[in-house]
Design a protein around this motif. Structure first.
Motif, PDB file in Angstrom:
ATOM      1  N   VAL A  32     -16.362-116.670  27.699  1.00 38.99           N
ATOM      2  CA  VAL A  32     -17.465-116.255  28.566  1.00 38.99           C
ATOM      3  C   VAL A  32     -17.779-114.777  28.389  1.00 38.99           C
ATOM      4  O   VAL A  32     -16.878-113.932  28.354  1.00 38.99           O
ATOM      5  N   THR A  33     -19.080-114.488  28.316  1.00 37.00           N
ATOM      6  CA  THR A  33     -19.588-113.120  28.344  1.00 37.00           C
ATOM      7  C   THR A  33     -20.574-113.004  29.497  1.00 37.00           C
ATOM      8  O   THR A  33     -21.457-113.866  29.650  1.00 37.00           O
ATOM      9  N   VAL A  34     -20.425-111.973  30.311  1.00 33.96           N
ATOM     10  CA  VAL A  34     -21.306-111.732  31.457  1.00 33.96           C
ATOM     11  C   VAL A  34     -22.124-110.479  31.191  1.00 33.96           C
ATOM     12  O   VAL A  34     -21.573-109.459  30.737  1.00 33.96           O
ATOM     13  N   ILE A  35     -23.432-110.547  31.463  1.00 35.13           N
ATOM     14  CA  ILE A  35     -24.272-109.351  31.377  1.00 35.13           C
ATOM     15  C   ILE A  35     -24.961-109.143  32.718  1.00 35.13           C
ATOM     16  O   ILE A  35     -25.173-110.086  33.483  1.00 35.13           O
ATOM     17  N   ASP A  36     -25.317-107.886  32.991  1.00 37.26           N
ATOM     18  CA  ASP A  36     -26.018-107.567  34.223  1.00 37.26           C
ATOM     19  C   ASP A  36     -26.956-106.399  33.970  1.00 37.26           C
ATOM     20  O   ASP A  36     -26.590-105.437  33.281  1.00 37.26           O
ATOM     21  N   ALA A  37     -28.161-106.479  34.545  1.00 36.99           N
ATOM     22  CA  ALA A  37     -29.136-105.399  34.368  1.00 36.99           C
ATOM     23  C   ALA A  37     -28.676-104.113  35.034  1.00 36.99           C
ATOM     24  O   ALA A  37     -29.087-103.019  34.639  1.00 36.99           O
ATOM     25  N   GLY A  38     -27.836-104.226  36.041  1.00 36.90           N
ATOM     26  CA  GLY A  38     -27.297-103.062  36.734  1.00 36.90           C
ATOM     27  C   GLY A  38     -25.810-102.932  36.497  1.00 36.90           C
ATOM     28  O   GLY A  38     -25.346-102.913  35.365  1.00 36.90           O
ATOM     29  N   THR A  39     -25.079-102.857  37.605  1.00 33.72           N
ATOM     30  CA  THR A  39     -23.622-102.744  37.518  1.00 33.72           C
ATOM     31  C   THR A  39     -22.980-103.880  38.304  1.00 33.72           C
ATOM     32  O   THR A  39     -23.642-104.572  39.083  1.00 33.72           O
ATOM     33  N   ILE A  40     -21.700-104.066  38.113  1.00 27.73           N
ATOM     34  CA  ILE A  40     -20.973-105.162  38.749  1.00 27.73           C
ATOM     35  C   ILE A  40     -21.122-105.092  40.273  1.00 27.73           C
ATOM     36  O   ILE A  40     -20.840-104.069  40.897  1.00 27.73           O
TER      37      ILE A  40
END
Length: 420
Positions: A32-40
């Motif tokens: 699994v790879t997680v991406i986010d436009a901001g921060t966690i």
């Protein structure tokens, strides 16, 4: 992340739902790879009250909700405020929402929500024990507190439904409750105790999910915005601000931002399925006299929670589109509401003032499952005010669907196709 990367499962959104889904997938053997436009955890996962509440199964849409909306339409600091708008997507959402404001749909939504909340409540406790999550978890229950007999009697109308669902409820008269909760001012009409509820510190919970995910081989990339999604012969191709990512499966867990991504991911119907419902909170250094457990002060709709070093007033629901301004009048309503009930309603120092968008689905039931018409795209969205409380259960349900494992919960009530 290198341009042109190839991954197994790409989870878009590093809030509580995204990280819980990622952890459940990793435990099921997927990469699994997680991406986010901001921060966690920078969205609605951050400033909520952190309660885990199967007791909150009844949905926002109920037989008396429309009357309250109309009564409070011109009261901007009311507990439930709808800003007038001619936005087509908001109008479609509210029309669908209004159709749910009846006794039959109210009970149906409550049953679905309770199933997920109860499952998740236990899974969170299991994760905390198994992974050693440091997040201030405590199982002290939660109390609803009433200043007026009228409000208490109105809430008691839900007792048969709550007990039929399996929720443990204890009812106190005002004098009996005041005798055991010294933080309250005199004059309480009564209280309801839900001993099966629990609470934790939400920002620490999210940070711990990210830590454990990485420990088990998952990857998280912040400030990586999804711009588009296309299908090719290899699977799904995600266009992001840090390059293209090829993925076997993509999971959208972007909460209230989902309608803003609807066109980019080929799911335009999401614009009328989910609307942002803005919540507020104020966090203080703890006052000397703290309530013994989490409270919901019913008439002003204020939730009161605390943890080591922190004390929070939160809640309210404001439908004002994607307005991210911090409304001081609504923050003030939290303090005024707490002042009606508590001897020490605020702490000696304000640590944070916050607002965030909750992803409100039309029927107040999350969208968990395969995205209509898009093989390989999955959704875990629309948890409303229950994102933290539904996190582990929703993540596990979606991981089961993706991996082909028979889920413990019936997935039918959560099928996204119902709102498409």
């Amino acid at each position: 992340m290198a341009t042109g990367a190839t991954v197994d499962c790409l989870v878009v959104g590093a809030g509580v739902s995204g990280l819980a889904t990622a952890l459940a997938l990793v435990e099921a053997g997927r990469e699994v790879t997680v991406i986010d436009a901001g921060t966690i955890g920078s969205g609605a996962s951050h400033g909520n009250c952190g309660t885990l509440t199967p007791s909150h199964a009844p949905p926002l849409a109920g037989p008396g909700t429309l009357a309250r909306v109309l009564r409070w339409m011109f009261t901007p600091d009311a507990p439930l405020y709808v800003k007038p708008s001619l936005s087509p997507s908001r109008l479609r959402w509210f029309l669908g929402f209004a159709r749910r404001c009846n006794a039959r749909d109210y009970a149906a939504s409550a049953r679905a929500k309770y199933a997920l909340l109860a499952d998740s409540r236990q899974r969170i406790a299991d994760w905390i024990a198994r992974h050693g999550l440091e997040c201030g978890f405590h199982e002290s229950g939660e109390d609803y507190v009433f200043r007026t007999r009228r409000a208490l009697e109105s809430e008691l109308e839900d007792l048969p439904l709550l007990r039929a669902l399996g929720i443990d409820v204890e009812v106190f008269d005002g004098a009996a409750y005041e005798a055991q909760e010294p933080a309250l001012k005199p004059g309480v009409a009564g209280a309801m105790r839900f001993s099966g509820d629990a609470a934790l510190r939400p920002d620490h919970y999210v940070s711990e999910l990210a830590r454990v995910l990485r420990l088990h081989g998952g990857h998280v990339f912040e400030r990586c915005q999804l711009r588009g999604l296309a299908r090719d012969r290899h699977g799904l191709l995600a266009d992001t601000s840090r390059g293209r990512i090829q993925a076997r499966d993509v999971v959208l867990t972007t909460g209230a931002w989902a309608p803003l991504l609807a066109r980019a991911v080929g799911q335009r119907w999401l614009r009328g399925a989910i609307q942002p419902g803005k919540g507020y909170s104020i966090t203080y250094a703890p006052p000397a006299l703290l309530p013994k457990r989490a409270l919901v002060l019913i008439e002003p709709s204020v939730c009161v929670t605390s943890w080591r070093g922190g004390y929070r007033l939160g809640s309210t629901m404001e439908f004002s589109g994607f307005d991210d301004s911090l409304n001081e009048r609504r923050l003030g309503a939290l303090e005024r509401g707490a002042t009606e009930f508590l001897r020490q309603p605020t702490g000696p120092e304000v640590q944070e003032k916050w607002c965030g968008w909750r992803p409100m689905s039309r029927d107040d039931i999350p969208l968990i499952g395969r995205a209509p018409g898009q093989p390989g795209l999955w959704l875990n969205l629309g948890h409303g005010m229950m994102g933290v409380g539904m996190s582990a259960g929703g993540g596990q349900l979606l991981a089961d669907l993706i991996t082909g494992r028979a889920p413990d919960l019936d997935p039918a009530p959560f099928d996204p196709a119902r709102l498409a």
